[in-house]
Design a protein around this motif. Structure first.
Motif, PDB file in Angstrom:
ATOM      1  N   LEU A 152       0.821  -1.213   0.000  1.00 38.98           N
ATOM      2  CA  LEU A 152       0.000   0.000   0.000  1.00 38.98           C
ATOM      3  C   LEU A 152       0.856   1.266   0.000  1.00 38.98           C
ATOM      4  CD1 LEU A 152      -2.900  -0.946   2.426  1.00 38.98           C
ATOM      5  CD2 LEU A 152      -3.083  -0.397  -0.004  1.00 38.98           C
ATOM      6  N   LEU A 153       2.017   1.197   0.642  1.00 43.42           N
ATOM      7  CA  LEU A 153       2.902   2.359   0.728  1.00 43.42           C
ATOM      8  C   LEU A 153       3.898   2.415  -0.429  1.00 43.42           C
ATOM      9  CD1 LEU A 153       3.625   2.286   4.577  1.00 43.42           C
ATOM     10  CD2 LEU A 153       2.088   3.826   3.337  1.00 43.42           C
ATOM     11  N   SER A 154       3.816   1.433  -1.324  1.00 41.87           N
ATOM     12  CA  SER A 154       4.696   1.375  -2.507  1.00 41.87           C
ATOM     13  C   SER A 154       6.176   1.316  -2.127  1.00 41.87           C
ATOM     14  CB  SER A 154       4.438   2.591  -3.414  1.00 41.87           C
ATOM     15  OG  SER A 154       3.109   2.610  -3.863  1.00 41.87           O
ATOM     16  N   ILE A 155       6.482   0.492  -1.118  1.00 42.06           N
ATOM     17  CA  ILE A 155       7.871   0.243  -0.748  1.00 42.06           C
ATOM     18  C   ILE A 155       8.073  -1.261  -0.675  1.00 42.06           C
ATOM     19  CG2 ILE A 155       8.150   2.404   0.529  1.00 42.06           C
ATOM     20  CD1 ILE A 155       7.641   0.895   3.107  1.00 42.06           C
ATOM     21  N   ASN A 156       9.346  -1.705  -0.707  1.00 40.37           N
ATOM     22  CA  ASN A 156       9.562  -3.147  -0.628  1.00 40.37           C
ATOM     23  C   ASN A 156       9.426  -3.626   0.819  1.00 40.37           C
ATOM     24  OD1 ASN A 156      12.215  -3.071   0.711  1.00 40.37           O
ATOM     25  ND2 ASN A 156      12.970  -2.280  -1.247  1.00 40.37           N
ATOM     26  N   GLU A 157       9.213  -4.916   0.966  1.00 38.87           N
ATOM     27  CA  GLU A 157       8.910  -5.470   2.283  1.00 38.87           C
ATOM     28  C   GLU A 157      10.063  -5.303   3.260  1.00 38.87           C
ATOM     29  OE1 GLU A 157       7.513  -9.720   4.307  1.00 38.87           O
ATOM     30  OE2 GLU A 157       7.396  -9.427   2.124  1.00 38.87           O
ATOM     31  N   SER A 158      11.299  -5.463   2.784  1.00 41.32           N
ATOM     32  CA  SER A 158      12.444  -5.328   3.692  1.00 41.32           C
ATOM     33  C   SER A 158      12.543  -3.911   4.239  1.00 41.32           C
ATOM     34  CB  SER A 158      13.742  -5.712   2.969  1.00 41.32           C
ATOM     35  OG  SER A 158      13.985  -4.849   1.879  1.00 41.32           O
ATOM     36  N   THR A 159      12.244  -2.918   3.396  1.00 40.92           N
ATOM     37  CA  THR A 159      12.239  -1.528   3.868  1.00 40.92           C
ATOM     38  C   THR A 159      11.153  -1.328   4.918  1.00 40.92           C
ATOM     39  OG1 THR A 159      13.064  -0.718   1.743  1.00 40.92           O
ATOM     40  CG2 THR A 159      11.948   0.878   3.164  1.00 40.92           C
ATOM     41  N   ALA A 160       9.980  -1.910   4.670  1.00 42.18           N
ATOM     42  CA  ALA A 160       8.881  -1.784   5.634  1.00 42.18           C
ATOM     43  C   ALA A 160       9.251  -2.416   6.972  1.00 42.18           C
ATOM     44  CB  ALA A 160       7.619  -2.437   5.067  1.00 42.18           C
ATOM     45  N   ARG A 161       9.896  -3.594   6.934  1.00 42.80           N
ATOM     46  CA  ARG A 161      10.276  -4.261   8.179  1.00 42.80           C
ATOM     47  C   ARG A 161      11.294  -3.427   8.954  1.00 42.80           C
ATOM     48  NH1 ARG A 161       8.159  -9.092   8.717  1.00 42.80           N
ATOM     49  NH2 ARG A 161       7.331 -10.180   6.888  1.00 42.80           N
ATOM     50  N   THR A 162      12.246  -2.825   8.233  1.00 37.85           N
ATOM     51  CA  THR A 162      13.240  -1.976   8.893  1.00 37.85           C
ATOM     52  C   THR A 162      12.578  -0.763   9.534  1.00 37.85           C
ATOM     53  OG1 THR A 162      14.958  -2.664   7.330  1.00 37.85           O
ATOM     54  CG2 THR A 162      15.325  -0.603   8.535  1.00 37.85           C
ATOM     55  N   ARG A 163      11.685  -0.119   8.790  1.00 43.42           N
ATOM     56  CA  ARG A 163      10.983   1.051   9.330  1.00 43.42           C
ATOM     57  C   ARG A 163      10.107   0.672  10.515  1.00 43.42           C
ATOM     58  NH1 ARG A 163       8.793   4.190   3.877  1.00 43.42           N
ATOM     59  NH2 ARG A 163      10.845   4.682   2.989  1.00 43.42           N
ATOM     60  N   HIS A 164       9.506  -0.519  10.439  1.00 42.91           N
ATOM     61  CA  HIS A 164       8.642  -1.000  11.522  1.00 42.91           C
ATOM     62  C   HIS A 164       9.436  -1.134  12.819  1.00 42.91           C
ATOM     63  CE1 HIS A 164       6.796  -4.540  13.683  1.00 42.91           C
ATOM     64  NE2 HIS A 164       5.816  -3.686  13.691  1.00 42.91           N
ATOM     65  N   VAL A 165      10.597  -1.790  12.737  1.00 45.88           N
ATOM     66  CA  VAL A 165      11.437  -1.975  13.928  1.00 45.88           C
ATOM     67  C   VAL A 165      11.888  -0.625  14.476  1.00 45.88           C
ATOM     68  CG1 VAL A 165      13.645  -2.869  14.753  1.00 45.88           C
ATOM     69  CG2 VAL A 165      12.201  -4.290  13.278  1.00 45.88           C
ATOM     70  N   ARG A 166      12.335   0.265  13.591  1.00 49.08           N
ATOM     71  CA  ARG A 166      12.811   1.577  14.033  1.00 49.08           C
ATOM     72  C   ARG A 166      11.687   2.393  14.658  1.00 49.08           C
ATOM     73  NH1 ARG A 166      16.504   3.142   8.719  1.00 49.08           N
ATOM     74  NH2 ARG A 166      18.288   1.796   9.222  1.00 49.08           N
ATOM     75  N   ALA A 167      10.489   2.314  14.079  1.00 49.62           N
ATOM     76  CA  ALA A 167       9.355   3.065  14.620  1.00 49.62           C
ATOM     77  C   ALA A 167       8.999   2.583  16.020  1.00 49.62           C
ATOM     78  CB  ALA A 167       8.150   2.934  13.682  1.00 49.62           C
ATOM     79  N   LEU A 168       9.005   1.262  16.229  1.00 52.88           N
ATOM     80  CA  LEU A 168       8.699   0.735  17.561  1.00 52.88           C
ATOM     81  C   LEU A 168       9.771   1.153  18.573  1.00 52.88           C
ATOM     82  CD1 LEU A 168       7.388  -2.877  16.802  1.00 52.88           C
ATOM     83  CD2 LEU A 168       6.072  -0.831  17.373  1.00 52.88           C
ATOM     84  N   ARG A 169      11.024   1.174  18.134  1.00 54.57           N
ATOM     85  CA  ARG A 169      12.096   1.612  19.036  1.00 54.57           C
ATOM     86  C   ARG A 169      11.939   3.074  19.412  1.00 54.57           C
ATOM     87  NH1 ARG A 169      17.210  -1.382  16.008  1.00 54.57           N
ATOM     88  NH2 ARG A 169      16.847  -3.465  16.871  1.00 54.57           N
ATOM     89  N   ARG A 170      11.534   3.909  18.429  1.00 57.95           N
ATOM     90  CA  ARG A 170      11.325   5.323  18.741  1.00 57.95           C
ATOM     91  C   ARG A 170      10.148   5.509  19.697  1.00 57.95           C
ATOM     92  NH1 ARG A 170      12.749   6.063  13.214  1.00 57.95           N
ATOM     93  NH2 ARG A 170      10.578   6.244  12.565  1.00 57.95           N
ATOM     94  N   LEU A 171       9.112   4.691  19.499  1.00 53.60           N
ATOM     95  CA  LEU A 171       7.986   4.736  20.434  1.00 53.60           C
ATOM     96  C   LEU A 171       8.433   4.385  21.845  1.00 53.60           C
ATOM     97  CD1 LEU A 171       4.820   3.136  18.766  1.00 53.60           C
ATOM     98  CD2 LEU A 171       5.115   5.476  19.558  1.00 53.60           C
TER      99      LEU A 171
END
Length: 200
Positions: A152-171
């Protein structure tokens, strides 16, 4: 004005099935991203109109058709935001939305948000960049997998997984050291919250 050629009966029947299966989730998707409920209803009408106009292009499997619907909803929402925020600062509009509007429309959504330390999480979300915030909302509120959110965000899955981990860490960092248990429990809590939303 050019009149649209009627859809073949089998295509019309399939589009009706796709609309019936996804309309409620599409409305919730839109409600979570606009400040006025009536805006979400209007946007849903636009999405459904596009579905009918492009009926011949609707994918022929349930999952692909669902993703296609949400892709249209995302485009409709993007155009709505472009018109609505011409004179407004987008960051301010999003902060006000997260502060003043309920992220979830149903009683089950509110209960889920409460279990997830609603106030703290909502305030922490406002400090994330827009890409990270949208990714978390797609996964934990809208119920998409990381792979589907990436599509949906037009990015590859590995990029999404990296952003997901980083976002949770920032939270986690934003919530503070006294919330040290949050890191171990947040994914389970969020997924439990998602699964508590009633399904059709």
């Amino acid at each position: 004005m050019k009149r649209q050629r009627p859809l073949p009966p089998e295509i019309r029947d399939w589009v009706e099935i796709v609309v019936e299966d996804n309309a409620v989730d599409l409305l919730r998707y839109l409600e979570r991203r606009v400040s006025q409920p009536e805006d979400a209803a209007d946007l849903l009408g636009q999405v459904l109109l596009v579905l009918w106009e492009k009926g011949l292009r609707v994918p022929t499997t349930d999952e692909d058709a669902r993703m296609w619907c949400f892709g249209i909803a995302r485009n409709v929402l993007r155009e709505h935001r472009r018109r609505a925020t011409k004179t407004l600062d987008l960051a301010t509009a999003l902060r006000n939305h997260l502060r003043d509007a309920q992220l979830l429309a149903t009683a089950a959504d509110v209960a889920a948000e409460t279990r997830m330390r609603a106030g703290d999480v909502r305030r922490a979300l406002t400090l994330l960049d827009e890409r990270a915030k949208e990714l978390l909302i797609l996964i934990y509120w809208d119920g998409f997998s990381i792979a589907d959110a990436a599509r949906l965000l037009s990015i590859n899955e590995s990029t999404a997984r990296t952003r997901h981990v980083r976002a949770l860490r920032r939270l986690e960092a934003t919530l503070g050291s006294d919330e040290h248990q949050f890191a171990a429990s947040k994914s389970t809590d969020m997924r439990n919250a998602r699964s508590s939303v009633p399904r059709r």
